[in-house]
Design a protein around this motif. Sequence first.
Motif, PDB file in Angstrom:
ATOM      1  N   UNK A 132      22.804  42.372  39.480  1.00 12.27           N
ATOM      2  CA  UNK A 132      23.162  43.665  40.063  1.00 12.27           C
ATOM      3  C   UNK A 132      24.614  44.015  39.756  1.00 12.27           C
ATOM      4  N   UNK A 133      25.450  42.987  39.605  1.00 12.61           N
ATOM      5  CA  UNK A 133      26.866  43.221  39.344  1.00 12.61           C
ATOM      6  C   UNK A 133      27.433  42.089  38.503  1.00 12.61           C
ATOM      7  N   UNK A 134      28.169  42.446  37.464  1.00 15.53           N
ATOM      8  CA  UNK A 134      28.925  41.488  36.659  1.00 15.53           C
ATOM      9  C   UNK A 134      30.374  41.984  36.663  1.00 15.53           C
ATOM     10  N   UNK A 135      31.200  41.309  37.431  1.00 19.77           N
ATOM     11  CA  UNK A 135      32.564  41.779  37.677  1.00 19.77           C
ATOM     12  C   UNK A 135      33.583  40.808  37.101  1.00 19.77           C
ATOM     13  N   UNK A 136      34.845  41.235  37.114  1.00 26.69           N
ATOM     14  CA  UNK A 136      35.928  40.393  36.623  1.00 26.69           C
ATOM     15  C   UNK A 136      37.194  40.698  37.405  1.00 26.69           C
ATOM     16  N   UNK A 146      28.420  44.783  29.175  1.00 27.28           N
ATOM     17  CA  UNK A 146      27.710  44.573  30.434  1.00 27.28           C
ATOM     18  C   UNK A 146      28.570  44.451  31.666  1.00 27.28           C
ATOM     19  N   UNK A 147      29.908  44.506  31.519  1.00 26.37           N
ATOM     20  CA  UNK A 147      30.782  44.434  32.691  1.00 26.37           C
ATOM     21  C   UNK A 147      30.610  45.693  33.540  1.00 26.37           C
ATOM     22  N   UNK A 148      30.428  45.515  34.852  1.00 26.12           N
ATOM     23  CA  UNK A 148      30.178  46.666  35.722  1.00 26.12           C
ATOM     24  C   UNK A 148      31.319  46.956  36.686  1.00 26.12           C
ATOM     25  N   UNK A 149      32.193  45.978  36.932  1.00 30.84           N
ATOM     26  CA  UNK A 149      33.239  46.178  37.933  1.00 30.84           C
ATOM     27  C   UNK A 149      34.457  45.339  37.579  1.00 30.84           C
ATOM     28  N   UNK A 150      35.603  45.793  38.055  1.00 31.73           N
ATOM     29  CA  UNK A 150      36.842  45.055  37.777  1.00 31.73           C
ATOM     30  C   UNK A 150      37.766  45.150  38.983  1.00 31.73           C
ATOM     31  N   UNK A 151      38.419  44.026  39.295  1.00 30.28           N
ATOM     32  CA  UNK A 151      39.497  43.982  40.276  1.00 30.28           C
ATOM     33  C   UNK A 151      40.785  43.689  39.523  1.00 30.28           C
ATOM     34  N   UNK A 152      41.788  44.522  39.718  1.00 32.41           N
ATOM     35  CA  UNK A 152      43.059  44.361  39.016  1.00 32.41           C
ATOM     36  C   UNK A 152      44.144  44.012  40.026  1.00 32.41           C
ATOM     37  N   UNK A 181      44.307  52.984  35.193  1.00 33.55           N
ATOM     38  CA  UNK A 181      43.884  54.320  34.764  1.00 33.55           C
ATOM     39  C   UNK A 181      42.700  54.241  33.809  1.00 33.55           C
ATOM     40  N   UNK A 182      42.779  53.333  32.844  1.00 32.71           N
ATOM     41  CA  UNK A 182      41.731  53.208  31.833  1.00 32.71           C
ATOM     42  C   UNK A 182      40.418  52.742  32.455  1.00 32.71           C
ATOM     43  N   UNK A 183      40.503  51.831  33.407  1.00 30.46           N
ATOM     44  CA  UNK A 183      39.297  51.323  34.062  1.00 30.46           C
ATOM     45  C   UNK A 183      38.578  52.430  34.825  1.00 30.46           C
ATOM     46  N   UNK A 184      39.358  53.299  35.457  1.00 28.92           N
ATOM     47  CA  UNK A 184      38.761  54.443  36.165  1.00 28.92           C
ATOM     48  C   UNK A 184      38.137  55.411  35.161  1.00 28.92           C
ATOM     49  N   UNK A 185      38.826  55.645  34.057  1.00 31.86           N
ATOM     50  CA  UNK A 185      38.358  56.609  33.060  1.00 31.86           C
ATOM     51  C   UNK A 185      37.055  56.203  32.385  1.00 31.86           C
ATOM     52  N   UNK A 186      36.871  54.913  32.100  1.00 30.81           N
ATOM     53  CA  UNK A 186      35.680  54.491  31.371  1.00 30.81           C
ATOM     54  C   UNK A 186      34.429  54.501  32.241  1.00 30.81           C
ATOM     55  N   UNK A 187      34.604  54.673  33.546  1.00 33.47           N
ATOM     56  CA  UNK A 187      33.436  54.853  34.406  1.00 33.47           C
ATOM     57  C   UNK A 187      32.763  53.584  34.883  1.00 33.47           C
ATOM     58  N   UNK A 188      33.532  52.526  35.121  1.00 31.51           N
ATOM     59  CA  UNK A 188      32.953  51.332  35.738  1.00 31.51           C
ATOM     60  C   UNK A 188      32.429  51.671  37.125  1.00 31.51           C
ATOM     61  N   UNK A 189      31.456  50.918  37.587  1.00 28.20           N
ATOM     62  CA  UNK A 189      30.873  51.191  38.900  1.00 28.20           C
ATOM     63  C   UNK A 189      31.891  50.979  40.020  1.00 28.20           C
ATOM     64  N   UNK A 190      32.817  50.070  39.816  1.00 31.93           N
ATOM     65  CA  UNK A 190      33.803  49.778  40.856  1.00 31.93           C
ATOM     66  C   UNK A 190      35.121  49.370  40.218  1.00 31.93           C
ATOM     67  N   UNK A 191      36.213  49.984  40.670  1.00 33.80           N
ATOM     68  CA  UNK A 191      37.560  49.604  40.250  1.00 33.80           C
ATOM     69  C   UNK A 191      38.376  49.365  41.517  1.00 33.80           C
ATOM     70  N   UNK A 192      38.874  48.141  41.661  1.00 35.14           N
ATOM     71  CA  UNK A 192      39.647  47.774  42.842  1.00 35.14           C
ATOM     72  C   UNK A 192      41.016  47.251  42.431  1.00 35.14           C
ATOM     73  N   UNK A 193      41.988  47.496  43.283  1.00 36.37           N
ATOM     74  CA  UNK A 193      43.338  46.969  43.074  1.00 36.37           C
ATOM     75  C   UNK A 193      43.622  45.977  44.199  1.00 36.37           C
ATOM     76  N   UNK A 194      43.902  44.734  43.835  1.00 36.75           N
ATOM     77  CA  UNK A 194      44.198  43.691  44.816  1.00 36.75           C
ATOM     78  C   UNK A 194      45.693  43.598  45.059  1.00 36.75           C
ATOM     79  N   UNK A 195      46.097  43.714  46.314  1.00 36.79           N
ATOM     80  CA  UNK A 195      47.514  43.663  46.683  1.00 36.79           C
ATOM     81  C   UNK A 195      47.718  42.549  47.713  1.00 36.79           C
TER      82      UNK A 195
END
Length: 432
Positions: free
Chosen positions: A196-200, A218-224, A251-265
Amino acid sequence: GGQGEAGALPQRRVFASSANMALNKESPNSEDLIQTQQRRRLAEMQLRKATAAQSPLPPAGTPAKTGGCGPKQSDNNEKQSIEQGLERAEILLQKLRKASMEQGPVNILTDTFGRKHNYLRISITERCNLRCTYCMPETGIELAPDGNLLTSAEIVRLATLFAEAGVNKIRLTGGEPTVRKDLPHLVDQLGSLGLDSLAMTTNGIVLSRQIEGLKAAGLTAVNISLDTLKPELFEKLARRKGHDRVLNAIEKAVQVGLESVKVNVVVMRGTNEDELLDFVEMTRHKKLNVRFIEYMPFDENAWARNKMVTYKEMKDTIEAKYGKLQRWNDDKTEVAKNYQVAGFAGSVSFISSMTEHFCDGCNRLRIMADGNLKVCLFGATEVSLRDVMRAGASDADLRLIIGAAVQRKKKGHAGMDIIAATKNRTMIQIGG
């Protein structure tokens, strides 16, 4: 969520207790229950005897520390370490097979508290192109020799086995996963598992030039990870340049249309707690999730209670500016408390590992780059899947070992002060 050891400082060790495996029986009667308990006690005794003579599994690689990631150990030491691991793995497998003959079928991903683990985090490297203060000690870390790390084929084999057992979400971590040369090929293979999700999780330094290809694979989500919006503070925290590249990656991760883009702080008192509102502003027009994480203790990361900003403090600061946050209806397995500022496109979240743990709904397991399975982020107990695979283990053998590990998972981890005093690995070795 997971386990915590109070009192003495536990060492890393191989464990394999199929005696704790839950039997798939519907409403057992008293006689069945007594027999089951007796079998489990017997199997536990057998396994304790079998493992008592074994020395703890050493860290993968023991070179001297340096200011960087550390050199590799000598070929002779590496060979000896691998051979010792294989010998222990064979002993472990023999005892597990024997003990399992008295057990019934078991769901290897369900623990004794009924938690189903459908989320697997796989660290694919210990290397990183940053040196973040809370992740890596200033003196560097001990890098595992290349031969001690999982190969791509081994990663795919384990991922396939977990997926067949019920895992539907996999996250690739590190170190920094983008420094692994075969990352696109690995994502392509894992993307074919029907997840259902392959994230990095990534620091974003080189993500911009890789993200389109990874999404296609096949990557669907990313946490930066990004702990500051100030370039000069970024260099102080990361001990490297690259702040602008991380912002571009978001910015690029949002633009390419991944299902989820998160920023870890990771929020640290006296360091970046004054930037909370600036990070919230990132969610005003972007479908972006900013996650504020309580500072957590790991080996040699200089954690102190007074450096930690609690989730409630962070939330109060944000609500003082934006008014009451709108709470999402989170699933019980969700680690973050998810909110939204009224009218904003994105969302903000809080990960309260220290002040309000989420162990009751924990659904996560971790495989580290050296092949050790870790059932809890804050637990020191590990079991090597690499060694048993290289000792000739079948998939059935691996299921036995995974099931035994999951069955040993504790109801919850210890308090923050005990965690801080407990021997564990550095965050870069565990996998963020």
